[in-house]
Scaffold this active site. Structure first.
Site, short mmCIF file in Angstrom:
data_model
loop_
_atom_site.label_atom_id
_atom_site.label_comp_id
_atom_site.label_asym_id
_atom_site.label_seq_id
_atom_site.Cartn_x
_atom_site.Cartn_y
_atom_site.Cartn_z
N HIS A 263 0.85 -1.19 0.00
CA HIS A 263 0.00 0.00 0.00
C HIS A 263 0.88 1.23 0.00
O HIS A 263 1.95 1.23 0.62
CB HIS A 263 -0.91 0.01 1.24
N GLU B 282 -7.75 -5.14 -0.02
CA GLU B 282 -8.31 -5.93 -1.12
C GLU B 282 -8.33 -7.43 -0.83
O GLU B 282 -9.16 -8.16 -1.36
CB GLU B 282 -7.53 -5.68 -2.42
C1 LIG Z 1 -0.66 -0.83 -4.02
C2 LIG Z 1 0.67 -0.53 -4.73
C3 LIG Z 1 0.37 0.04 -6.11
C4 LIG Z 1 1.45 0.50 -3.91
O1 LIG Z 1 2.64 0.65 -4.55
P1 LIG Z 1 3.76 1.74 -4.23
O2 LIG Z 1 3.64 2.30 -2.88
O3 LIG Z 1 3.74 2.71 -5.37
O4 LIG Z 1 5.02 0.84 -4.23
P2 LIG Z 1 6.01 0.63 -5.44
O5 LIG Z 1 5.25 0.31 -6.69
O6 LIG Z 1 6.93 1.80 -5.46
O7 LIG Z 1 6.78 -0.68 -4.99
C5 LIG Z 1 7.84 -0.69 -4.04
C6 LIG Z 1 8.56 -2.05 -4.15
O8 LIG Z 1 7.73 -3.08 -3.60
C7 LIG Z 1 7.39 -4.04 -4.63
N1 LIG Z 1 5.97 -4.35 -4.46
C8 LIG Z 1 4.97 -3.49 -4.15
N2 LIG Z 1 3.82 -4.16 -4.05
C9 LIG Z 1 4.07 -5.46 -4.29
C10 LIG Z 1 3.28 -6.63 -4.33
N3 LIG Z 1 1.99 -6.60 -4.09
N4 LIG Z 1 3.88 -7.79 -4.62
C11 LIG Z 1 5.20 -7.85 -4.85
N5 LIG Z 1 6.03 -6.76 -4.82
C12 LIG Z 1 5.46 -5.59 -4.55
C13 LIG Z 1 7.66 -3.36 -5.95
O9 LIG Z 1 7.96 -4.30 -6.94
C14 LIG Z 1 8.85 -2.49 -5.59
O10 LIG Z 1 9.98 -3.33 -5.56
P3 LIG Z 1 11.42 -2.74 -5.94
O11 LIG Z 1 11.73 -1.70 -4.89
O12 LIG Z 1 12.31 -3.95 -5.91
O13 LIG Z 1 11.30 -2.13 -7.31
C15 LIG Z 1 1.48 -1.84 -4.86
O14 LIG Z 1 1.83 -2.31 -3.59
C16 LIG Z 1 0.80 -2.92 -5.68
O15 LIG Z 1 0.89 -2.92 -6.92
N6 LIG Z 1 0.08 -3.89 -5.02
C17 LIG Z 1 -0.65 -4.89 -5.71
C18 LIG Z 1 -1.98 -4.36 -6.22
C19 LIG Z 1 -2.99 -4.13 -5.11
O16 LIG Z 1 -3.13 -4.90 -4.18
N7 LIG Z 1 -3.72 -2.99 -5.24
C20 LIG Z 1 -4.73 -2.58 -4.30
C21 LIG Z 1 -4.30 -1.37 -3.54
S1 LIG Z 1 -5.42 -0.93 -2.24
#
Ligand SMILES: CC(C)(COP(=O)(O)OP(=O)(O)OC[C@H]1O[C@@H](n2cnc3c(N)ncnc32)[C@H](O)[C@@H]1OP(=O)(O)O)[C@@H](O)C(=O)NCCC(=O)NCCS
Length: 384
Positions: free
Chosen positions: A263, A321
């Site tokens: 998140h 979720e």
């Molecule tokens: C929710 C979300 C978009 C938040 O992302 P964010 O804060 O922008 O985090 P980032 O995209 O910068 O990711 C940071 C790191 O964690 C990893 N990461 C983040 N969420 C992950 C997940 N669900 N599974 C695996 N790796 C994940 C990324 O690959 C990244 O790795 P890196 O540093 O090696 O490149 C992200 O966690 C995600 O895509 N989750 C899955 C989708 C989901 O559940 N969405 C509902 C949200 S309420």
């Protein structure tokens, strides 16, 4: 995320873009407060109508006010004929449920009575919007699946009526409680992308229907509200393939994300996941697939361990979720309805934020930093 050399913060992370009295999200403490109530307290006790009233009025209704509010919502619980025609046309083309919901919400403008005063108009539209969201979703689902449309029974209340309109059967108390807890849990959550969208639109002195139409577009994306389906798919696939660890390692080593984890704000466990886990357990114990519930718990524990192993220091925890998927599945909702159902709950927060924005409005107009070319000279099309 750090600022770039121009001072830009990608994703506006950490940027304060509004003051609000609606909800407080503390990502470090794993705390969500809605109008002064910890989410654990509010979501497990309130009816969805009480939560909407609380969000709009900054206090809980007394018994008389609650009855009047339910009656006002019931009066608005009908769809204009043009909206119904639109839903029928969308069903013929097998249109995506969120796209259809967005178009149908927009079509409510066709039935708009102009009340004159902006805030009065917004309140009237707000009632119609929160009343019509579940009607649209349920009616469209019946049409899409080739089943006869079921007349609303708004006296049942929003949660029970939604389940009734989807199935034609009056839902059990356990299911109504499960859905009410879910709708309350997702009703508001700080300045998330769709809420920000709604506030930006309201700040231009546009109308509430436009604001919620824009918000729906933002909510649809998989990085916001569009992920609960895949979260459960993962558990189903593991159930079929047997070895959870092999499945999850293969997934993360292929660079894929575990849906339902991570998140932008919460760096500890999302408190909404805890509330929904309690609600889901109660509902499954009252007559659900306990084997699936237990497997989801095991997959969660394993996914958290692997995220710590493969992504150390990123603090990736279970998000809302994951248990949403389990809870809504327990309500017999197909995954295609998960995001539309999320939007039924979030419509309460969107409308409240728009009212708040309008009551202290200033046009939201941030700046951008130009990082493109300079000094180009025009070259005619023949010479390019
Ligand atoms: C929710 C979300 C978009 C938040 O992302 P964010 O804060 O922008 O985090 P980032 O995209 O910068 O990711 C940071 C790191 O964690 C990893 N990461 C983040 N969420 C992950 C997940 N669900 N599974 C695996 N790796 C994940 C990324 O690959 C990244 O790795 P890196 O540093 O090696 O490149 C992200 O966690 C995600 O895509 N989750 C899955 C989708 C989901 O559940 N969405 C509902 C949200 S309420």
């Amino acid at each position: 995320m750090n600022a770039t050399s121009t001072g830009f913060l990608p994703g506006l992370e950490g940027v304060v873009a509004a003051e609000t009295r609606l909800s407080s999200v503390d990502g470090q403490a794993g705390e969500l407060i809605v109008r002064g109530f910890p989410i654990e307290e509010l979501a497990l006790h309130a009816s969805f109508e009480e939560t909407i009233f609380l969000l709009w009025n900054d206090r809980l209704p007394n018994a008389k006010e609650l009855l009047a509010f339910r009656n006002a919502l019931a009066t608005e619980s009908h769809l204009p004929d043009a909206t119904l025609q639109l839903l029928k046309a969308a069903a013929k083309t097998n249109c995506d449920s969120m796209d259809t919901l967005r178009m149908a919400i927009d079509s409510l403008s066709l039935a708009n009575d102009d009340t004159g005063m902006r805030i009065d108009q917004m309140k009237a539209d707000g009632l119609r919007l929160v009343a019509c969201f579940p009607l649209i979703v349920a009616t469209y689902w019946r049409l899409l699946t080739g089943k006869p449309v079921i007349e609303a029974r708004p006296e049942l209340g929003i949660a029970a009526n939604y389940l009734y309109m989807l199935t034609g059967a009056e839902p059990s108390d356990a299911k109504v409680k499960g859905l009410s807890t879910y709708l309350n849990t997702v009703a508001d959550h700080g300045l998330n992308a769709s809420t920000f969208t709604a506030r930006v639109i309201t700040s231009t002195e546009s109308d509430l229907i436009s604001a919620l139409t824009g918000a729906l577009g933002a909510l649809k994306g998989p990085l916001h509200g569009g992920a609960p389906g895949p979260a459960l798919d993962m558990v189903f696939e593991i159930r079929e393939q047997g070895d959870a660890e092999v499945y999850l390692r293969r997934k993360i080593e292929a660079g894929e994300r575990f849906m339902g984890f991570g998140h932008r704000v919460y760096k500890v466990r999302d408190p909404r996941a805890d509330v929904l886990a309690i609600a889901a357990r109660e509902m499954y114990e009252a007559g659900g697939d306990m084997e699936l519930f237990r497997l989801a718990g095991e997959v969660e524990a394993l996914a958290l361990r692997l995220l710590e192993e493969y992504k150390p220091g990123r603090n990736l925890k279970t998000n809302v979720e994951y248990y949403t998927a389990l809870l809504l599945h327990g309500l017999d909702l197909p995954t295609a309805l998960f995001t539309p159902t999320f939007s039924i709950g979030r419509a309460a927060g969107w409308t409240a934020h728009c009212l708040e924005q309008a009551s202290q409005n200033r046009l939201i107009r941030p700046q951008s930093v130009y990082i493109g070319e300079h000094g180009r000279s025009w070259v005619s099309v023949e010479d390019r």
